[in-house]
Design a protein around this motif. Structure first.
Motif, PDB file in Angstrom:
ATOM      1  N   LEU A 153       7.610 -12.611  -4.177  1.00 31.93           N
ATOM      2  CA  LEU A 153       6.199 -12.428  -4.518  1.00 31.93           C
ATOM      3  C   LEU A 153       5.758 -11.003  -4.205  1.00 31.93           C
ATOM      4  CD1 LEU A 153       4.840 -15.769  -2.982  1.00 31.93           C
ATOM      5  CD2 LEU A 153       5.217 -15.299  -5.419  1.00 31.93           C
ATOM      6  N   ALA A 154       6.157 -10.512  -3.030  1.00 31.29           N
ATOM      7  CA  ALA A 154       5.744  -9.182  -2.599  1.00 31.29           C
ATOM      8  C   ALA A 154       6.335  -8.087  -3.500  1.00 31.29           C
ATOM      9  CB  ALA A 154       6.173  -8.959  -1.149  1.00 31.29           C
ATOM     10  N   ASN A 174       2.561  -1.990  -9.367  1.00 28.19           N
ATOM     11  CA  ASN A 174       1.807  -0.888  -8.750  1.00 28.19           C
ATOM     12  C   ASN A 174       0.739  -1.401  -7.782  1.00 28.19           C
ATOM     13  OD1 ASN A 174       3.213   1.212 -10.169  1.00 28.19           O
ATOM     14  ND2 ASN A 174       2.005   0.678 -11.990  1.00 28.19           N
ATOM     15  N   GLY A 175       1.066  -2.498  -7.108  1.00 26.92           N
ATOM     16  CA  GLY A 175       0.144  -3.086  -6.166  1.00 26.92           C
ATOM     17  C   GLY A 175       0.505  -2.812  -4.719  1.00 26.92           C
ATOM     18  N   ILE A 176      -0.261  -3.418  -3.813  1.00 26.52           N
ATOM     19  CA  ILE A 176      -0.095  -3.238  -2.370  1.00 26.52           C
ATOM     20  C   ILE A 176      -0.023  -4.615  -1.727  1.00 26.52           C
ATOM     21  CG2 ILE A 176      -1.095  -2.272  -0.253  1.00 26.52           C
ATOM     22  CD1 ILE A 176      -2.584  -0.253  -1.998  1.00 26.52           C
ATOM     23  N   VAL A 177       0.876  -4.746  -0.744  1.00 28.79           N
ATOM     24  CA  VAL A 177       1.066  -6.004  -0.034  1.00 28.79           C
ATOM     25  C   VAL A 177       0.614  -5.836   1.408  1.00 28.79           C
ATOM     26  CG1 VAL A 177       2.748  -7.743   0.713  1.00 28.79           C
ATOM     27  CG2 VAL A 177       3.016  -6.615  -1.521  1.00 28.79           C
ATOM     28  N   TYR A 178      -0.153  -6.800   1.900  1.00 25.02           N
ATOM     29  CA  TYR A 178      -0.616  -6.808   3.291  1.00 25.02           C
ATOM     30  C   TYR A 178      -0.029  -8.017   4.005  1.00 25.02           C
ATOM     31  CZ  TYR A 178      -4.068  -3.284   1.955  1.00 25.02           C
ATOM     32  OH  TYR A 178      -4.679  -2.128   1.512  1.00 25.02           O
ATOM     33  N   GLY A 179       0.585  -7.767   5.157  1.00 28.01           N
ATOM     34  CA  GLY A 179       1.182  -8.856   5.915  1.00 28.01           C
ATOM     35  C   GLY A 179       1.384  -8.462   7.368  1.00 28.01           C
ATOM     36  N   HIS A 207      -1.515  -6.570  11.065  1.00 31.58           N
ATOM     37  CA  HIS A 207      -1.389  -6.547   9.609  1.00 31.58           C
ATOM     38  C   HIS A 207      -1.320  -5.092   9.140  1.00 31.58           C
ATOM     39  CE1 HIS A 207      -1.793 -10.788   8.864  1.00 31.58           C
ATOM     40  NE2 HIS A 207      -1.894 -10.584   7.566  1.00 31.58           N
ATOM     41  N   ILE A 208      -0.392  -4.838   8.239  1.00 36.77           N
ATOM     42  CA  ILE A 208      -0.230  -3.498   7.686  1.00 36.77           C
ATOM     43  C   ILE A 208      -0.150  -3.572   6.166  1.00 36.77           C
ATOM     44  CG2 ILE A 208       0.993  -2.673   9.746  1.00 36.77           C
ATOM     45  CD1 ILE A 208       3.597  -2.769   8.020  1.00 36.77           C
ATOM     46  N   ALA A 209      -0.291  -2.411   5.532  1.00 37.31           N
ATOM     47  CA  ALA A 209      -0.155  -2.297   4.086  1.00 37.31           C
ATOM     48  C   ALA A 209       1.231  -1.758   3.746  1.00 37.31           C
ATOM     49  CB  ALA A 209      -1.222  -1.362   3.524  1.00 37.31           C
ATOM     50  N   VAL A 210       1.853  -2.335   2.725  1.00 35.42           N
ATOM     51  CA  VAL A 210       3.151  -1.854   2.243  1.00 35.42           C
ATOM     52  C   VAL A 210       3.045  -1.658   0.732  1.00 35.42           C
ATOM     53  CG1 VAL A 210       5.592  -2.416   1.919  1.00 35.42           C
ATOM     54  CG2 VAL A 210       4.461  -2.988   4.072  1.00 35.42           C
ATOM     55  N   ASP A 211       3.406  -0.456   0.269  1.00 34.39           N
ATOM     56  CA  ASP A 211       3.321  -0.181  -1.164  1.00 34.39           C
ATOM     57  C   ASP A 211       4.651   0.269  -1.751  1.00 34.39           C
ATOM     58  OD1 ASP A 211       3.540   2.352  -0.116  1.00 34.39           O
ATOM     59  OD2 ASP A 211       1.604   3.075  -0.851  1.00 34.39           O
ATOM     60  N   ASN A 212       5.740   0.089  -0.971  1.00 39.70           N
ATOM     61  CA  ASN A 212       7.059   0.367  -1.537  1.00 39.70           C
ATOM     62  C   ASN A 212       8.049  -0.690  -1.059  1.00 39.70           C
ATOM     63  OD1 ASN A 212       8.971   1.629   0.722  1.00 39.70           O
ATOM     64  ND2 ASN A 212       6.882   2.404   1.068  1.00 39.70           N
ATOM     65  N   ILE A 213       8.983  -0.992  -1.911  1.00 35.60           N
ATOM     66  CA  ILE A 213       9.900  -2.104  -1.670  1.00 35.60           C
ATOM     67  C   ILE A 213      10.752  -1.872  -0.432  1.00 35.60           C
ATOM     68  CG2 ILE A 213      11.935  -3.277  -2.621  1.00 35.60           C
ATOM     69  CD1 ILE A 213      10.615  -3.036  -5.390  1.00 35.60           C
TER      70      ILE A 213
END
Length: 310
Positions: A26-27, A34-39, A50-56
Motif C-alpha cells: 500500500l505504501a 507521487n504521494g507521502i506515507v505517514y507511519g 510518526h514520520i513522513a516518508v516520500d521515497n521507497i
C-alpha cells in the motif's frame, strides 16, 4: 465491509513485517503516485514517532509493529499536503485515526487511511524504562517486537546492540510483552477505548493478524505471517485492487476471524493486578522486577485455572 485473508507474494518483504506484509505494498503504491506515507518509526533513542516518508528506500522505517504509544505531531503537515492535492497515506492506531479525523474536520479524496487491530499499548515511559533495563548500558542498534525467526506464531522481541550482543525472548516469556498481552500495564485510555468495532471504523483499510489462519485460510498458512484485512470503504477497496497483482488473498469466515482476534471489537479489560502494579511503579520501584513479578503471578493464575477446570 469485506473481511479477507491476504499475504504479500514477496517472501523477503513479508519476513520483515509483523504479519502478511500488506502495508509495504500500500505504501509503495502511494509513493509511486507521487504521494507521502505517514507511519510510526523509531527515532535515534528508540522512542516512537510518526514520520513522513516520500521515497521507497526509507519505507522500511515504518515496517513492523511498535508496541508503545508514540508522538503523532504530523497532523498540520498532513493537512498542508492534502490541500496541495498530494496523495497521503496515514497509518496508525484507531485512536490516532480518530484524532486525525477530528483535526481535519472534513474528508479528502486524496487521503487514504490504514488503521490496525489494536490490543492496547503500554505508555512511552514504561517502554523507555524497560529498554534501558534490558540494555544495561549497551547501545541499541535495532529492535524488532515481532521477530519471526522461530515462526510467526512463536514470535519474540529481539533487541540487537552495537557491541554484537542481543536480547531475545519469546513473546510469552518476555515481561514487557506479557504486560501488554495480559492487559497489565496499558495506557489508561486503552481500558476505555471507543474506537473498536466493525461498523464504525474510520479507516479505509484495517490490518491485523489472522490468528487461526491454519484452519481459516490453510492455503495462505506458512507460519511466516497471514494478514487479516477489513476493507471498510469503496476507496479502500479501490486501493487494495490496485495492489492485488502482488497479493495472495482468500475469502474467510469473518465472524470466526474476529472471534479469534477479538481486539478488533473488544476493549481491553484491566488485569486484576493493574492498579497494584501502577501503585508500586509510581512509588519508584524498579520496572523490570515489577514486570517479572506480575508476569509470573498471571502465569501462575492461568495454570491454576487450567488445573481446576480439569
Amino acid at each position: 465491509m469485506k473481511i479477507i485473508a491476504s499475504q504479500n507474494i514477496d517472501l523477503n518483504t513479508k519476513e520483515r513485517c509483523s504479519s502478511g506484509g500488506i502495508f509495504p505494498l500500500l505504501a509503495k503504491h502511494i509513493i509511486q503516485k507521487n504521494g507521502i506515507v505517514y507511519g510510526a518509526s523509531f527515532d535515534h533513542n528508540f522512542d516512537v514517532n510518526h514520520i513522513a516518508v516520500d521515497n521507497i528506500n526509507d519505507l522500511e522505517k515504518l515496517y513492523s509493529s511498535k508496541y508503545t504509544l508514540g508522538k503523532c505531531s504530523v497532523f498540520p503537515e498532513i493537512k498542508e499536503n492534502l490541500e496541495k492535492n498530494i496523495p497521503v497515506l496515514f497509518s496508525g492506531l484507531p485512536c490516532q485515526v480518530f484524532a486525525l479525523k477530528q483535526y481535519l474536520k472534513k474528508d479528502y479524496d486524496n487521503l487514504y487511511i490504514v488503521d490496525l487491530i489494536c490490543h492496547g499499548t503500554p505508555g512511552a515511559n514504561i517502554w523507555k524504562d524497560y529498554r534501558e533495563s534490558v540494555s544495561k548500558g549497551r547501545q541499541i542498534q535495532n529492535i524488532n517486537f515481532r521477530d519471526k525467526g522461530n515462526g510467526w506464531s512463536r514470535y519474540g522481541i529481539r533487541i540487537k546492540f552495537t557491541n554484537g550482543s542481543e536480547y531475545y525472548k519469546n513473546h510469552n516469556f518476555d515481561p514487557y510483552m506479557r504486560a501488554l498481552i495480559d492487559n497489565l500495564a496499558l495506557s489508561g485510555g486503552c481500558y476505555k477505548c471507543k474506537n473498536k468495532g466493525l461498523e464504525n471504523r474510520l479507516s479505509d483499510i484495517t490490518l491485523g493478524d489472522l490468528w487461526g489462519a491454519k484452519s481459516l485460510a490453510p492455503e495462505l498458512f506458512d507460519d511466516m505471517g497471514t494478514s487479516l484485512l477489513f476493507i471498510n470503504t469503496p476507496k479502500g477497496e479501490q486501493l487494495f485492487s490496485e495492489i492485488s497483482e502482488n497479493v495472495k488473498s482468500a475469502d474467510i469466515d469473518g465472524k470466526k476471524a474476529v472471534a479469534i482476534n477479538s481486539s478488533a471489537v473488544k476493549t481491553a479489560k484491566k488485569n486484576r493486578y493493574t492498579d497494584r502494579f501502577f501503585t508500586e511503579y509510581k512509588s519508584g520501584k524498579a520496572l523490570l522486577p515489577l514486570l517479572k513479578k506480575y508476569m509470573y503471578l498471571n502465569l501462575f493464575r492461568k495454570l491454576v485455572s487450567k488445573i481446576t477446570k480439569k
